[in-house]
Design a protein around this motif. Structure first.
Motif, PDB file in Angstrom:
ATOM      1  N   ASP A   1       0.842  -1.208   0.000  1.00  0.00           N
ATOM      2  CA  ASP A   1       0.000   0.000   0.000  1.00  0.00           C
ATOM      3  C   ASP A   1       0.870   1.249   0.000  1.00  0.00           C
ATOM      4  O   ASP A   1       0.574   2.230  -0.693  1.00  0.00           O
ATOM      5  CB  ASP A   1      -1.001  -0.010   1.179  1.00  0.00           C
ATOM      6  CG  ASP A   1      -0.313  -0.202   2.517  1.00  0.00           C
ATOM      7  OD1 ASP A   1       0.841  -0.696   2.558  1.00  0.00           O
ATOM      8  OD2 ASP A   1      -0.918   0.160   3.551  1.00  0.00           O
TER       9      ASP A   1
ATOM     10  N   THR B   1       2.810   1.661  -3.436  1.00  0.00           N
ATOM     11  CA  THR B   1       1.857   2.095  -4.472  1.00  0.00           C
ATOM     12  C   THR B   1       1.512   3.570  -4.279  1.00  0.00           C
ATOM     13  O   THR B   1       1.522   4.359  -5.248  1.00  0.00           O
ATOM     14  CB  THR B   1       0.577   1.229  -4.408  1.00  0.00           C
ATOM     15  OG1 THR B   1       0.962  -0.149  -4.481  1.00  0.00           O
ATOM     16  CG2 THR B   1      -0.367   1.552  -5.543  1.00  0.00           C
ATOM     17  N   ALA B   2       1.242   3.951  -3.034  1.00  0.00           N
ATOM     18  CA  ALA B   2       0.942   5.369  -2.764  1.00  0.00           C
ATOM     19  C   ALA B   2       2.135   6.238  -3.163  1.00  0.00           C
ATOM     20  O   ALA B   2       1.960   7.323  -3.727  1.00  0.00           O
ATOM     21  CB  ALA B   2       0.605   5.561  -1.290  1.00  0.00           C
TER      22      ALA B   2
ATOM     23  N   LEU C   1       2.301   6.884  -6.871  1.00  0.00           N
ATOM     24  CA  LEU C   1       1.295   7.891  -7.226  1.00  0.00           C
ATOM     25  C   LEU C   1       1.742   9.286  -6.790  1.00  0.00           C
ATOM     26  O   LEU C   1       1.601  10.265  -7.533  1.00  0.00           O
ATOM     27  CB  LEU C   1      -0.049   7.548  -6.559  1.00  0.00           C
ATOM     28  CG  LEU C   1      -0.756   6.299  -7.096  1.00  0.00           C
ATOM     29  CD1 LEU C   1      -1.834   5.816  -6.120  1.00  0.00           C
ATOM     30  CD2 LEU C   1      -1.396   6.588  -8.459  1.00  0.00           C
TER      31      LEU C   1
ATOM     32  N   GLN D   1      -3.457  11.574  -4.169  1.00  0.00           N
ATOM     33  CA  GLN D   1      -4.859  11.944  -4.444  1.00  0.00           C
ATOM     34  C   GLN D   1      -5.527  10.840  -5.267  1.00  0.00           C
ATOM     35  O   GLN D   1      -6.687  10.536  -5.087  1.00  0.00           O
ATOM     36  CB  GLN D   1      -4.926  13.241  -5.257  1.00  0.00           C
ATOM     37  CG  GLN D   1      -4.304  14.433  -4.563  1.00  0.00           C
ATOM     38  CD  GLN D   1      -5.008  14.749  -3.262  1.00  0.00           C
ATOM     39  OE1 GLN D   1      -6.226  14.941  -3.246  1.00  0.00           O
ATOM     40  NE2 GLN D   1      -4.263  14.757  -2.165  1.00  0.00           N
ATOM     41  N   GLY D   2      -4.756  10.269  -6.193  1.00  0.00           N
ATOM     42  CA  GLY D   2      -5.319   9.264  -7.106  1.00  0.00           C
ATOM     43  C   GLY D   2      -5.232   7.860  -6.523  1.00  0.00           C
ATOM     44  O   GLY D   2      -4.778   7.653  -5.391  1.00  0.00           O
ATOM     45  N   THR D   3      -5.660   6.913  -7.332  1.00  0.00           N
ATOM     46  CA  THR D   3      -5.626   5.510  -6.913  1.00  0.00           C
ATOM     47  C   THR D   3      -5.006   4.684  -8.047  1.00  0.00           C
ATOM     48  O   THR D   3      -5.007   5.112  -9.203  1.00  0.00           O
ATOM     49  CB  THR D   3      -7.061   4.979  -6.655  1.00  0.00           C
ATOM     50  OG1 THR D   3      -7.862   5.283  -7.791  1.00  0.00           O
ATOM     51  CG2 THR D   3      -7.658   5.563  -5.397  1.00  0.00           C
ATOM     52  N   PRO D   4      -4.525   3.490  -7.710  1.00  0.00           N
ATOM     53  CA  PRO D   4      -4.039   2.629  -8.793  1.00  0.00           C
ATOM     54  C   PRO D   4      -5.201   2.163  -9.663  1.00  0.00           C
ATOM     55  O   PRO D   4      -6.356   2.213  -9.238  1.00  0.00           O
ATOM     56  CB  PRO D   4      -3.401   1.454  -8.044  1.00  0.00           C
ATOM     57  CG  PRO D   4      -3.983   1.476  -6.674  1.00  0.00           C
ATOM     58  CD  PRO D   4      -4.371   2.887  -6.378  1.00  0.00           C
TER      59      PRO D   4
ATOM     60  N   ASP E   1      -7.641  -0.491 -11.589  1.00  0.00           N
ATOM     61  CA  ASP E   1      -8.341  -1.626 -10.998  1.00  0.00           C
ATOM     62  C   ASP E   1      -7.898  -2.946 -11.643  1.00  0.00           C
ATOM     63  O   ASP E   1      -8.736  -3.711 -12.119  1.00  0.00           O
ATOM     64  CB  ASP E   1      -9.854  -1.392 -11.194  1.00  0.00           C
ATOM     65  CG  ASP E   1     -10.652  -2.295 -10.303  1.00  0.00           C
ATOM     66  OD1 ASP E   1     -10.062  -2.855  -9.361  1.00  0.00           O
ATOM     67  OD2 ASP E   1     -11.866  -2.456 -10.569  1.00  0.00           O
TER      68      ASP E   1
END
Ligand code: BDR
Ligand code: CA
Length: 308
Positions: free
Chosen positions: A44, A47-48, A51, A97-100, A102
């Motif tokens: 997590d 990944t953050a 981003l 702010q964004g996400t990976p 899906d």
């Protein structure tokens, strides 16, 4: 010339973040996406961090896909003593702010390889868990080549025998080295010659917003290296060397050798045995970095970062 399509499979991580910035600053490559793996920190967080770096430079057009949460067989060990609790301690980067996207990283990589008929280069700069899973689950999706940061001919950095990325998931690394793919290993033997020193940080700090952020990354990252590797006089930029080997052929000198990964002994866990003298009479399975012009590399890195 057409830019080489690459996917950066990483665990940011200070030097991973710099490798990502170098990719964005390099016209020789098209960064198709960033995939993440647990390594320097938990999945997590890595990944953050991917981003956060992309958002910092307004490149949210580059997709991020999260991959494996833990090594294939071994327990997970993160490197908070090197990269901090966030995995990217130092600069005051805002939360992501964004996400990976899906999709699992390995499904994303497989589709991008297929879409280009194999004309895609993987640049793994973390443990090789995602790459091993890709080979197992999508055996038809074979990248053109793999240029990875990991391993060492000589001394390791997590144990005397082994480098972190290989030690963290040795079974995955073994699978990659035995894949028959075109594999290049950029190990500590060359990355410990690719060092950002205080005079470089000073230049970075005065080179604009991105340079200043990288200087803050290096301030934090340099603490571990100052304690453990005072003889280097700065911080090795491990992961950017792998990227630079793709963008700037010739910067790293390579030799072709048989490389085996130790998965069976405890003391030797993750050791990359590089048979430079042909003692085992095995055919070469990898290109291995054996030399680098460290000063030329650092100049190249600073110059590229200055364009962002
Ligand atoms: C490697 O391990 C990590 O700490 C770095 O990001 C680099 O990929 C160096 O051993
Ligand atoms: Ca890394």
């Amino acid at each position: 010339m057409q830019p080489e399509s690459i996917i950066l499979d990483c665990d940011p991580g200070h030097d991973d973040a710099v490798a990502l910035l170098l990719a964005l600053a390099s016209p020789e490559v098209e960064l198709v996406g960033v995939t993440t793996v647990s390594g320097n920190q938990t999945l997590d967080k890595t990944t953050a961090n991917a981003l956060r770096v992309l958002e910092f430079v307004d490149r949210t057009d580059v997709p991020v896909a999260a991959g494996a949460e833990r090594p294939l067989v071994r327990e997970q060990h993160v490197a908070a003593h090197v990269h901090g609790e966030s995995g990217l301690d130092g600069p005051d980067l805002p939360p992501a702010q964004g996400t990976p996207i899906d999709r699992h990283a390995i499904d994303f990589i497989a589709d991008e390889i297929r879409a280009r008929d194999g004309e895609l280069t993987l640049v793994p700069t973390g443990p090789l868990t995602n790459v091993a899973l890709l080979l197992a689950i999508h055996p038809d999706a074979r990248p053109r080549r793999i240029v990875l940061m990991g391993g060492a001919i000589g001394e390791g950095n997590v144990t005397p025998a082994a480098e972190f990325n290989i030690w963290a998931d040795p079974e995955a690394a073994r699978r990659v080295f035995e894949s028959g793919l075109d594999v290049t290993m950029i190990g500590l033997d060359v990355t410990h010659q690719a060092v950002i020193r205080p005079e470089h940080s000073k230049r970075l700090r005065s080179s604009g917003r991105v340079g200043a952020m990288v200087a803050e990354l290096v301030d934090f990252y340099g603490k571990f290296h100052g304690r453990t590797y005072p003889e280097l006089g700065g911080s090795p930029m491990h992961d950017p060397v792998a990227l630079a080997h793709v963008t700037t052929p010739g910067l790293v000198e390579v030799g072709e050798f048989a490389v085996t990964v130790d998965c069976s002994s405890e003391l030797g866990r993750g050791r990359t045995n590089v048979d430079r003298r042909g003692r085992n009479a095995q055919p070469p399975n990898a290109k291995v970095g054996v030399g680098i012009d460290g000063d030329a590399f650092v100049e190249h890195l600073l110059e590229r970062l200055g364009t962002l």
